[in-house]
Design a protein around this motif. Structure first.
Motif, PDB file in Angstrom:
ATOM      1  N   GLU A  82       0.832  -1.214   0.000  1.00 11.04           N
ATOM      2  CA  GLU A  82       0.000   0.000   0.000  1.00 11.04           C
ATOM      3  C   GLU A  82       0.866   1.263   0.000  1.00 11.04           C
ATOM      4  OE1 GLU A  82       0.449  -2.014   2.487  1.00 11.04           O
ATOM      5  OE2 GLU A  82       0.978  -0.789   4.225  1.00 11.04           O
ATOM      6  N   MET A  83       2.087   1.159   0.496  1.00 10.01           N
ATOM      7  CA  MET A  83       2.985   2.311   0.479  1.00 10.01           C
ATOM      8  C   MET A  83       3.705   2.425  -0.863  1.00 10.01           C
ATOM      9  SD  MET A  83       4.813   1.769   4.175  1.00 10.01           S
ATOM     10  CE  MET A  83       6.364   2.303   3.465  1.00 10.01           C
ATOM     11  N   SER A  84       3.673   1.349  -1.625  1.00 12.71           N
ATOM     12  CA  SER A  84       4.494   1.308  -2.836  1.00 12.71           C
ATOM     13  C   SER A  84       3.694   1.581  -4.100  1.00 12.71           C
ATOM     14  CB  SER A  84       5.166  -0.062  -2.960  1.00 12.71           C
ATOM     15  OG  SER A  84       5.880  -0.341  -1.786  1.00 12.71           O
ATOM     16  N   ALA A  85       2.387   1.726  -3.943  1.00 14.09           N
ATOM     17  CA  ALA A  85       1.515   2.110  -5.050  1.00 14.09           C
ATOM     18  C   ALA A  85       1.802   1.301  -6.315  1.00 14.09           C
ATOM     19  CB  ALA A  85       1.656   3.609  -5.324  1.00 14.09           C
ATOM     20  N   GLY A  86       1.892  -0.009  -6.150  1.00 13.93           N
ATOM     21  CA  GLY A  86       2.046  -0.866  -7.324  1.00 13.93           C
ATOM     22  C   GLY A  86       3.409  -0.837  -7.988  1.00 13.93           C
ATOM     23  N   LEU A  87       4.396  -0.321  -7.290  1.00 15.34           N
ATOM     24  CA  LEU A  87       5.747  -0.288  -7.869  1.00 15.34           C
ATOM     25  C   LEU A  87       6.266  -1.699  -8.103  1.00 15.34           C
ATOM     26  CD1 LEU A  87       7.837   2.352  -5.875  1.00 15.34           C
ATOM     27  CD2 LEU A  87       6.862   2.559  -8.161  1.00 15.34           C
ATOM     28  N   THR A  88       6.997  -1.885  -9.182  1.00 11.83           N
ATOM     29  CA  THR A  88       7.701  -3.148  -9.381  1.00 11.83           C
ATOM     30  C   THR A  88       8.926  -3.152  -8.469  1.00 11.83           C
ATOM     31  OG1 THR A  88       9.119  -2.195 -11.053  1.00 11.83           O
ATOM     32  CG2 THR A  88       7.049  -3.194 -11.815  1.00 11.83           C
ATOM     33  N   PRO A  89       9.478  -4.331  -8.207  1.00 15.23           N
ATOM     34  CA  PRO A  89      10.721  -4.356  -7.414  1.00 15.23           C
ATOM     35  C   PRO A  89      11.825  -3.488  -8.032  1.00 15.23           C
ATOM     36  CG  PRO A  89       9.782  -6.549  -7.529  1.00 15.23           C
ATOM     37  CD  PRO A  89       8.956  -5.694  -8.441  1.00 15.23           C
ATOM     38  N   ASP A  90      11.924  -3.477  -9.360  1.00 18.61           N
ATOM     39  CA  ASP A  90      12.958  -2.635  -9.990  1.00 18.61           C
ATOM     40  C   ASP A  90      12.730  -1.156  -9.699  1.00 18.61           C
ATOM     41  OD1 ASP A  90      14.703  -4.455 -11.465  1.00 18.61           O
ATOM     42  OD2 ASP A  90      12.895  -4.977 -12.566  1.00 18.61           O
ATOM     43  N   ALA A  91      11.469  -0.741  -9.748  1.00 22.40           N
ATOM     44  CA  ALA A  91      11.159   0.666  -9.475  1.00 22.40           C
ATOM     45  C   ALA A  91      11.399   0.983  -7.997  1.00 22.40           C
ATOM     46  CB  ALA A  91       9.723   0.978  -9.869  1.00 22.40           C
ATOM     47  N   ALA A  92      11.069   0.020  -7.128  1.00 25.49           N
ATOM     48  CA  ALA A  92      11.322   0.229  -5.695  1.00 25.49           C
ATOM     49  C   ALA A  92      12.823   0.365  -5.439  1.00 25.49           C
ATOM     50  CB  ALA A  92      10.736  -0.929  -4.890  1.00 25.49           C
ATOM     51  N   LEU A  93      13.608  -0.498  -6.089  1.00 24.49           N
ATOM     52  CA  LEU A  93      15.067  -0.406  -5.920  1.00 24.49           C
ATOM     53  C   LEU A  93      15.581   0.947  -6.420  1.00 24.49           C
ATOM     54  CD1 LEU A  93      17.768  -1.777  -5.174  1.00 24.49           C
ATOM     55  CD2 LEU A  93      17.842  -2.696  -7.513  1.00 24.49           C
ATOM     56  N   ALA A  94      15.050   1.391  -7.544  1.00 22.11           N
ATOM     57  CA  ALA A  94      15.538   2.632  -8.155  1.00 22.11           C
ATOM     58  C   ALA A  94      15.295   3.857  -7.276  1.00 22.11           C
ATOM     59  CB  ALA A  94      14.886   2.832  -9.518  1.00 22.11           C
TER      60      ALA A  94
END
Ligand SMILES: [Zn+2]
Length: 289
Positions: free
Chosen positions: A16-28
């Protein structure tokens, strides 16, 4: 995101905090990255980084655990547990900690520590290249083990990370790299060389994050008490002014020179700190006799 081992774990703890981010986008978007040997090493040794990012919408903590935790000691309730079961238990404990601590992303690479202990393992190198290369310009600081640690796996993980960062073009390298305490604290560093990180915020969270690792504590190793005790001792026995502002400190060694100068030997860099300690002790003894 492609990591080398099929038993790796890529986990976005709070979707819910990541708003559907992919792991790659979260890492970036990572601002604070900790790459460390075992499940629980983040929570015991790099808590200030977790606390700094907790509940923030502009700071993102990513934790990376390099090894699979297979060789950990076990007694009592966990005495009968096989290596394979222990790996699953520890993986789940790490996920729980990442959720509690509201990490941006939790990666568990699941390498056997024997693969980390030698340089040139292609899987280890590829994973670290993907992780350090996958961070973006938002990255402020990287937390690693410190080179004077007495646990071989900790030192090996630190070395593999320095190798991986040195493979990056200079403009993609982290601006700041810190080595955290682990199986040897950093109280012995000269005060001018200590990076004092405030470990006092959210004390209940700090305790819960270590208590999560029940499989490690159950055998009688009171990491929960020891981790908090070390922070309090660091603050109390540091310069007196520090205790005015915080009662819990984790120390770190500034490793940034190692990623700015590829010719700087890790051994020379580390032993220089020990020489400083030697000179301090010799100087004080000489002054009083
Ligand atoms: Zn460890």
């Amino acid at each position: 995101m492609k990591l080398s081992r099929s038993d790796c774990d890529i986990f976005i703890p709070n979707p819910e905090m990541s708003a559907g981010l992919t792991p790659d986008a979260a890492l970036a978007r990572t601002t604070h990255l900790c790459v460390i040997a075992h499940q629980d090493d983040i929570e015991i040794n790099a808590y200030p980084a977790v606390a700094e990012c907790y509940g923030r919408s502009d700071k993102f903590f990513t934790g990376v655990v390099m090894t699979n935790g297979a060789g950990s000691a076990r007694t009592g309730k966990y005495g009968h547990v096989t290596d394979a079961q222990m790996q699953e238990i520890r993986k789940e404990e790490q996920r729980t900690a990442a959720t509690l601590g509201k990490y941006n992303l939790q990666l568990q690479l699941s390498h056997p520590s024997s693969d980390v202990k030698k340089t040139g393992n292609p899987g280890v190198a590829a994973d670290l290249a993907a992780i350090f290369g996958g961070c973006g310009p938002a990255l402020e600081v990287v937390y690693l083990h410190q080179p004077a640690d007495k646990h071989d796996t900790h030192v090996a993980c630190f070395l593999r990370c320095i190798e991986a960062i040195r493979m990056l073009p200079r403009d993609r390298r982290p601006a700041r790299v810190l080595g955290v305490e682990g199986w040897r604290n950093l109280d012995w560093l000269a005060d001018t060389d200590k990076v004092a990180m405030d470990a006092s915020p959210l004390p209940e969270l700090a305790e819960k994050l270590v208590a999560v690792f029940e499989s490690q504590i159950a055998g009688g190793k009171r990491y929960d008490l020891a981790a908090m005790g070390r922070r309090v001792a660091n603050a109390t026995f540091f310069a007196s002014h520090a205790t005015d502002t915080t009662h819990a400190i984790s120390f770190a060694m500034d490793l940034t020179p190692l990623v700015q100068d590829d010719t700087l030997s890790v051994a020379d860099f580390t032993l220089r700190h020990i020489e400083t300690l030697r000179a301090d002790v010799a100087g004080r003894l000489g002054k009083m006799t």
